[in-house]
Design an enzyme around this catalytic site. Structure first.
Site, PDB file in Angstrom:
ATOM      1  N   SER A   1      12.286  20.049  42.925  1.00 12.91           N
ATOM      2  CA  SER A   1      13.332  21.080  43.016  1.00 12.91           C
ATOM      3  C   SER A   1      13.190  21.901  44.291  1.00 12.91           C
ATOM      4  O   SER A   1      14.185  22.306  44.878  1.00 12.91           O
ATOM      5  CB  SER A   1      13.353  21.968  41.773  1.00 12.91           C
ATOM      6  OG  SER A   1      12.090  22.486  41.544  1.00 12.91           O
ATOM      7  N   ASN A   2      11.964  22.121  44.774  1.00 14.49           N
ATOM      8  CA  ASN A   2      11.847  22.924  46.002  1.00 14.49           C
ATOM      9  C   ASN A   2      12.369  22.147  47.206  1.00 14.49           C
ATOM     10  O   ASN A   2      12.931  22.722  48.130  1.00 14.49           O
ATOM     11  CB  ASN A   2      10.424  23.467  46.183  1.00 14.49           C
ATOM     12  CG  ASN A   2       9.440  22.437  46.679  1.00 14.49           C
ATOM     13  OD1 ASN A   2       9.388  22.162  47.859  1.00 14.49           O
ATOM     14  ND2 ASN A   2       8.673  21.839  45.777  1.00 14.49           N
TER      15      ASN A   2
ATOM     16  N   THR B   1       5.911  31.198  39.495  1.00 14.21           N
ATOM     17  CA  THR B   1       5.536  31.408  40.909  1.00 14.21           C
ATOM     18  C   THR B   1       6.657  31.043  41.889  1.00 14.21           C
ATOM     19  O   THR B   1       6.720  31.590  42.978  1.00 14.21           O
ATOM     20  CB  THR B   1       4.297  30.565  41.283  1.00 14.21           C
ATOM     21  OG1 THR B   1       4.567  29.207  40.985  1.00 14.21           O
ATOM     22  CG2 THR B   1       3.055  31.033  40.575  1.00 14.21           C
TER      23      THR B   1
ATOM     24  N   SER C   1       5.567  19.122  48.062  1.00 14.90           N
ATOM     25  CA  SER C   1       4.815  17.983  47.534  1.00 14.90           C
ATOM     26  C   SER C   1       4.885  16.779  48.477  1.00 14.90           C
ATOM     27  O   SER C   1       4.605  15.648  48.071  1.00 14.90           O
ATOM     28  CB  SER C   1       5.331  17.623  46.137  1.00 14.90           C
ATOM     29  OG  SER C   1       6.732  17.583  46.135  1.00 14.90           O
TER      30      SER C   1
ATOM     31  N   GLU D   1       5.224  24.703  34.469  1.00 15.21           N
ATOM     32  CA  GLU D   1       4.403  25.892  34.781  1.00 15.21           C
ATOM     33  C   GLU D   1       4.676  27.010  33.761  1.00 15.21           C
ATOM     34  O   GLU D   1       3.743  27.672  33.285  1.00 15.21           O
ATOM     35  CB  GLU D   1       4.710  26.390  36.195  1.00 15.21           C
ATOM     36  CG  GLU D   1       3.868  27.616  36.563  1.00 15.21           C
ATOM     37  CD  GLU D   1       4.341  28.315  37.828  1.00 15.21           C
ATOM     38  OE1 GLU D   1       4.528  27.651  38.851  1.00 15.21           O
ATOM     39  OE2 GLU D   1       4.529  29.539  37.775  1.00 15.21           O
TER      40      GLU D   1
ATOM     41  N   CYS E   1       1.953  22.787  49.841  1.00 17.70           N
ATOM     42  CA  CYS E   1       1.509  24.175  49.687  1.00 17.70           C
ATOM     43  C   CYS E   1       0.023  24.108  49.304  1.00 17.70           C
ATOM     44  O   CYS E   1      -0.520  23.025  49.050  1.00 17.70           O
ATOM     45  CB  CYS E   1       2.316  24.875  48.599  1.00 17.70           C
ATOM     46  SG  CYS E   1       2.103  24.144  46.977  1.00 17.70           S
TER      47      CYS E   1
END
Ligand code: SF4
Length: 283
Positions: free
Chosen positions: A223-224, A166, A266, A128, A13
């Site tokens: 996790s994403n 986010t 990532s 975050e 990203c």
């Protein structure tokens, strides 16, 4: 040659790419380089940087005993106190906090200084969220699920500013906000969710639905990436979760038809290209 379709937004990203570029630039310039926590949730990227002399530090205490150099703050950001403590060590601080996260820090800092109570929707243990809470002058409550709202004790007339992690799920955010608005009177809801995650998930689901094998590239700590794997598995029976091309070699299911590839935020481009090239040419 096998048909391979790579999802348009697979991989880094904006914030992750910017973090990596910041480290690369620092390496070019030379000197001692430290990242405050791993720059990304990708063991291969972190290990490549380590080979080039970049050290991951986990605390300000650790920095105090290290030779003076550059300390890079990753895209997740850190609390204001950590920021100031790093500066006080005499190292040069390079802030690679993602601008979308920095915007939340600014909102929280400003609204709390005007007396607002701050609520953050997100996972209280995520770096975050810890960073966001740390920019409030008056502390902040973190809400992750519906039960947390029942324990909120807000006085009538008290002004509340609400922000979100986010990467929080958009539908869940909406549900929680609706419940909060019933319980809390004067609430200013700022939807600070970043679209990068939602776009990747939408594309992954769509692609997994039209291929016979789906490959999700990512680290098991990301996790994403795990979420992408979950989504694709729901739609495509032959979904694989791999770190790089070596996990694909010899393990592709014996199924004909197109292969889809997506990757977590990532995952660097070169790993996606290696997997793509292997499946297209060698399988
Ligand atoms: S997911 Fe969005 S907010 Fe988070 S680092 Fe990436 S671009 Fe920035």
């Amino acid at each position: 040659m096998r048909e391979v379709i790579v999802s348009e937004h697979a991989g880094f990203c904006f914030g992750a790419g910017r973090g990596v570029e910041t480290v690369e630039k620092a390496i070019e310039e030379g000197g001692f380089i430290y990242t405050f926590g791993p720059i990304l949730n990708n063991a291969m990227v972190v290990s490549d940087f380590e080979k080039k002399g970049v050290k991951v530090v986990e605390s300000v205490e650790e920095l105090k005993s290290l030779p003076k150099g550059k300390v890079i703050i990753r895209s997740h950001g850190v609390p204001r106190a950590t920021y100031e403590a790093i500066k006080a060590t005499g190292h040069e601080l390079i802030d690679a906090t993602c601008p979308f996260v920095k915007r939340i820090h600014n909102i929280v800092e400003k609204q709390s200084s005007e007396g607002d109570r701050i609520i953050v929707i997100g996972n209280p243990k995520h770096p975050e969220v810890i960073g966001i809470v740390g920019w409030s002058h008056t502390g902040a409550e973190v809400i992750e699920n519906s039960d947390d709202i029942d324990n909120l004790a807000v006085n009538k007339g008290e002004k509340v500013t609400l922000v979100s992690q986010t990467t929080f799920n958009r539908n869940k955010f909406q549900e929680l906000v609706e419940k909060i608005e019933k319980n809390v009177y004067n609430v200013n809801c700022m939807n600070t969710i970043c679209d990068a995650t939602a776009v990747r998930q939408r594309e992954a689901r769509e692609l997994a639905g039209r291929v016979n094998i789906m490959i999700v590239i990512g680290d098991t700590h990301s996790s994403n990436s795990k979420k992408l794997y979950e989504i694709c598995s729901e739609v495509c029976e032959h979904t694989m979760f791999v770190l790089d091309a070596s996990d694909v070699r010899g393990n592709l299911p014996e199924v004909d038809g197109p292969v889809g590839i997506t990757a977590g935020a990532s995952t660097p481009k070169y790993i996606i290209e290696e997997v793509q090239s292997y499946v297209r040419n060698d399988f």
